[in-house]
Design a protein around this motif. Structure first.
Motif, mmCIF file in Angstrom:
data_model
loop_
_atom_site.group_PDB
_atom_site.id
_atom_site.type_symbol
_atom_site.label_atom_id
_atom_site.label_comp_id
_atom_site.label_asym_id
_atom_site.label_seq_id
_atom_site.Cartn_x
_atom_site.Cartn_y
_atom_site.Cartn_z
ATOM 1 N N TYR A 288 -43.017 47.062 -107.570
ATOM 2 C CA TYR A 288 -41.715 46.858 -108.411
ATOM 3 C C TYR A 288 -41.381 46.452 -109.459
ATOM 4 N N GLU A 289 -40.545 46.981 -110.832
ATOM 5 C CA GLU A 289 -40.542 46.786 -111.556
ATOM 6 C C GLU A 289 -39.531 45.392 -112.102
ATOM 7 N N GLY A 290 -38.686 46.331 -111.262
ATOM 8 C CA GLY A 290 -37.370 45.632 -111.435
ATOM 9 C C GLY A 290 -35.946 46.600 -111.879
ATOM 10 N N LEU A 291 -35.201 46.566 -111.981
ATOM 11 C CA LEU A 291 -33.887 47.440 -112.349
ATOM 12 C C LEU A 291 -33.882 47.628 -113.938
ATOM 13 N N VAL A 292 -34.115 49.163 -114.499
ATOM 14 C CA VAL A 292 -34.235 49.103 -115.976
ATOM 15 C C VAL A 292 -32.979 50.249 -116.261
ATOM 16 N N ASP A 293 -32.803 50.669 -118.012
ATOM 17 C CA ASP A 293 -31.589 51.136 -118.273
ATOM 18 C C ASP A 293 -32.684 52.411 -119.621
ATOM 19 N N VAL A 294 -31.732 53.183 -118.784
ATOM 20 C CA VAL A 294 -31.671 54.278 -120.030
ATOM 21 C C VAL A 294 -30.903 54.462 -120.833
ATOM 22 N N VAL A 295 -31.512 53.955 -122.226
ATOM 23 C CA VAL A 295 -31.028 53.393 -123.772
ATOM 24 C C VAL A 295 -31.050 54.962 -123.624
ATOM 25 N N ASP A 296 -32.108 55.779 -123.697
ATOM 26 C CA ASP A 296 -31.790 56.848 -124.628
ATOM 27 C C ASP A 296 -32.626 58.148 -124.348
ATOM 28 N N ALA A 297 -32.172 59.260 -124.933
ATOM 29 C CA ALA A 297 -33.218 60.370 -123.939
ATOM 30 C C ALA A 297 -32.748 61.581 -125.397
ATOM 31 N N GLU A 298 -34.236 61.827 -125.623
ATOM 32 C CA GLU A 298 -34.379 62.768 -127.039
ATOM 33 C C GLU A 298 -35.295 64.122 -125.690
ATOM 34 N N TYR A 299 -35.363 65.507 -126.547
ATOM 35 C CA TYR A 299 -36.374 66.369 -126.462
ATOM 36 C C TYR A 299 -36.684 66.574 -127.368
ATOM 37 N N VAL A 300 -38.725 66.236 -127.055
ATOM 38 C CA VAL A 300 -39.143 66.671 -128.208
ATOM 39 C C VAL A 300 -40.270 67.237 -128.140
ATOM 40 N N SER A 301 -41.145 67.473 -129.510
ATOM 41 C CA SER A 301 -42.839 68.189 -129.547
ATOM 42 C C SER A 301 -43.011 66.966 -129.589
ATOM 43 N N ARG A 302 -44.382 67.106 -128.059
ATOM 44 C CA ARG A 302 -45.243 66.427 -128.144
ATOM 45 C C ARG A 302 -46.247 67.430 -126.963
ATOM 46 N N ASP A 303 -47.968 66.771 -127.898
ATOM 47 C CA ASP A 303 -48.739 67.703 -127.219
ATOM 48 C C ASP A 303 -48.682 69.393 -127.392
ATOM 49 N N GLY A 304 -47.579 69.437 -128.765
ATOM 50 C CA GLY A 304 -47.921 70.758 -128.600
ATOM 51 C C GLY A 304 -46.797 71.513 -127.145
ATOM 52 N N ARG A 305 -46.136 70.681 -126.676
ATOM 53 C CA ARG A 305 -45.002 71.522 -126.577
ATOM 54 C C ARG A 305 -43.460 70.029 -125.771
ATOM 55 N N MET A 306 -42.532 71.099 -125.806
ATOM 56 C CA MET A 306 -41.236 70.347 -125.926
ATOM 57 C C MET A 306 -41.421 68.921 -124.625
ATOM 58 N N VAL A 307 -41.270 68.214 -124.762
ATOM 59 C CA VAL A 307 -40.721 67.466 -122.955
ATOM 60 C C VAL A 307 -39.295 65.503 -123.201
ATOM 61 N N TYR A 308 -38.746 65.991 -122.415
ATOM 62 C CA TYR A 308 -37.660 64.655 -122.507
ATOM 63 C C TYR A 308 -38.966 63.259 -122.434
ATOM 64 N N GLU A 309 -38.961 62.656 -123.691
ATOM 65 C CA GLU A 309 -38.595 61.442 -123.802
ATOM 66 C C GLU A 309 -37.626 60.393 -123.265
ATOM 67 N N PHE A 310 -38.147 59.549 -122.722
ATOM 68 C CA PHE A 310 -36.569 58.823 -122.788
ATOM 69 C C PHE A 310 -37.460 57.466 -122.797
ATOM 70 N N THR A 311 -36.597 56.516 -123.127
ATOM 71 C CA THR A 311 -36.301 55.805 -123.894
ATOM 72 C C THR A 311 -35.832 54.239 -122.232
ATOM 73 N N MET A 312 -36.611 53.395 -122.116
ATOM 74 C CA MET A 312 -36.399 52.551 -121.148
ATOM 75 C C MET A 312 -36.216 50.734 -121.695
ATOM 76 N N GLU A 313 -34.942 50.076 -120.821
ATOM 77 C CA GLU A 313 -35.136 48.809 -121.020
ATOM 78 C C GLU A 313 -35.093 48.196 -119.812
ATOM 79 N N ARG A 314 -35.863 47.200 -119.678
ATOM 80 C CA ARG A 314 -35.584 46.385 -118.412
ATOM 81 C C ARG A 314 -34.503 45.819 -118.520
ATOM 82 N N LEU A 315 -33.704 45.316 -117.549
ATOM 83 C CA LEU A 315 -32.162 45.114 -117.005
ATOM 84 C C LEU A 315 -32.933 43.713 -116.697
ATOM 85 N N ASP A 316 -32.332 42.182 -116.881
ATOM 86 C CA ASP A 316 -32.258 41.386 -116.729
ATOM 87 C C ASP A 316 -31.557 41.042 -115.652
ATOM 88 N N LEU A 317 -31.679 41.950 -114.462
ATOM 89 C CA LEU A 317 -30.850 41.835 -113.218
ATOM 90 C C LEU A 317 -31.342 41.800 -112.027
#
Length: 480
Positions: A288-317
């Motif tokens: 268990y790594e704790g609670l996180v916040d989803v800061v951003d979501a992008e649909y981007v090209s990665r390794d020849g296909r489109m993927v959802y790339e989520f930026t997550m930030e650990r919450l100090d909670l």
């Protein structure tokens, strides 16, 4: 956190029930002076009944251990942490309780135990010893020290040797114990243990993204798992990291599945706790790594296909109740009886991630209060993909640190959000629309038609704009 938690809550000065009074005065001194350790000891000797330097150092070490203070050696000084300043800014007992519960075993155990009725210190000690048998918790003075802090925070009353919860303590206990998973950061859990803790069933195995709903079908929380051999790179240990969405490479582009959409929604507005787990390649259990916040979501090209790339930030909670308290504070931040509430949030009141949680909650609560319709024109335009042309506007602007409080908000369509921020439109104290008297400018005729129109207000009067914010907006744009 795991084995790093303390087992004893060291007393402070002032006697049980008065710790926080003395602590507040001491923290004000530390904030103003950034004293050396010797100067801090001198202050406590002069302002309390303390007579032992060693005893004072033990208390300062405890305050450092719960991350209220920092004791620096080079240069020699004592100063408040950011969370210490957050507590001092309002002396909110919930902030200090969170620090205590995060770093010391037993506080939530006591609250849960006292929900069943009054108990003696010895009975509370038995409950802690039973709950935390792994650390051989047997200090006879421990329960009194825990209880002394709870008394000082206003959560426990003591009479004739019995301890009982106050109304505030009962509310906190119910919030922290109701459906709250018993998880510690850094600890490993089997799937069956997680299912028991979270009250859910993951099926054959735990997938990468696991949205979970309550009995009404509403999203309740999300479990996110990252595998060591997954497509995540080397940044998972960082405070901010990238997480790739659901969908195997052999199946081509990732799709807007329910799991991916759940995280996309959290990127737009943080509404539920997101629990993050790490799965090492060499073992079956998850860490268990704790609670996180989803800061951003992008649909981007990665390794020849489109993927959802989520930026997550650990919450100090440490606890999901802290997340819920932050979101609830958005609706409770401005009291009905407050004639002149502060227009801005205190710069030191919240950490960066706490601000983001509140900001996301602000957007959600404001739009919901106005039923996703523009307060000025009443429209609720919907795009083919289901998104709505409704935004949450700060009355006293966010760029000026305007408060994330529902009563400092309006739900507006994009046009009227722009017009409100630009100074074309304002709102009178009786909730009528005011229009800038600029007939020489293009666009005036369109806005002029709104003059004196009544604002479309929330049914809940406690969520309607506060006069102080409306007056500040009018003054900024020359309406008064």
């Amino acid at each position: 956190m795991g084995g790093g938690k303390r087992t004893i809550a060291v007393r402070f000065f002032g006697g049980a029930g008065n710790y926080t009074d003395v602590l507040e005065r001491f923290c004000k001194f530390v904030l103003a002076e950034s004293p050396s350790e010797a100067a801090a000891i001198d202050w406590l000797e002069s302002n309390t009944r303390a007579t032992s330097d060693d005893g004072i150092r033990r208390r300062l070490t405890f305050l450092e251990g719960i991350e209220l203070l920092e004791i620096e050696r080079d240069p020699d000084r004592v100063r408040l942490t950011q969370r210490g300043m957050a507590w001092l800014s309002e002396t909110d007992p919930a902030v200090l309780y969170e620090l205590l519960a995060e770093h010391v075993r037993g506080f939530d155990t006591l609250l849960e135990e006292l929900l069943d009725g009054p108990e003696t210190d010895a009975e509370l000690g038995d409950a802690i010893e039973s709950e935390h048998a792994e650390v051989d918790w047997n200090d006879s003075s421990g329960p009194a020290q825990h209880r002394g802090w709870l008394q000082s925070l206003g959560y426990v009353d003591r009479s004739d040797g019995l301890n009982s919860l106050t109304d505030a303590g009962r509310e906190l206990a119910r919030r922290r114990t109701a459906d709250a998973p018993d998880l510690e950061r850094g600890e490993f859990y089997t799937q069956s243990e997680l299912e028991a803790a979270l009250g859910t069933n993951f099926g054959a195995y735990i997938k990468g993204i696991n949205p979970r709903t309550d009995e009404n079908g509403d999203l309740e929380f999300i479990v996110v798992k990252a595998r060591e051999d997954g497509p995540y790179g080397d940044d998972l240990a960082d405070e901010r990291f990238t997480y790739i969405g659901e969908g195997l490479p052999e199946k081509g582009d990732q799709r807007p599945t329910a799991a991916n959409n759940a995280l996309v929604e959290q990127a737009d507005r943080s509404t539920v706790p997101v629990y993050f787990f790490y799965h090492p390649a060499d073992r079956d259990e998850l860490r268990y790594e704790g609670l996180v916040d989803v800061v951003d979501a992008e649909y981007v090209s990665r390794d020849g296909r489109m993927v959802y790339e989520f930026t997550m930030e650990r919450l100090d909670l440490e606890h999901p109740a802290a997340f819920e308290a932050l979101t609830e504070s958005v609706t409770e931040d401005v009291d009905d009886d407050t004639d002149e509430p502060p227009l801005t949030d205190d710069d030191e009141e919240y950490t960066t991630v706490q601000r983001r949680v509140r900001s996301s909650a602000f957007r959600t609560e404001v739009k919901s209060a106005y039923e996703h319709r523009c307060a000025i024109c009443g429209t609720s335009r919907e795009a083919p993909d289901g998104t709505r042309d409704i935004e949450a506007a700060h009355i006293y602007p966010k760029r000026e640190n305007g408060r994330d409080a529902v009563r400092n908000g309006l739900a507006l369509c994009r046009l009227h959000h722009w017009a409100f921020d630009a100074g074309w439109l304002a709102i009178a104290d009786d909730y009528r629309v005011l229009v800038a008297d600029r007939p020489d400018l293009e666009g005036y005729e369109e806005f002029a038609a709104l003059e004196d129109e009544p604002l479309q207000l929330p049914a809940d009067e406690d969520k309607r704009p506060h006069a102080a914010f409306l007056a500040a907006h009018r003054e900024r744009h020359g309406f008064e």
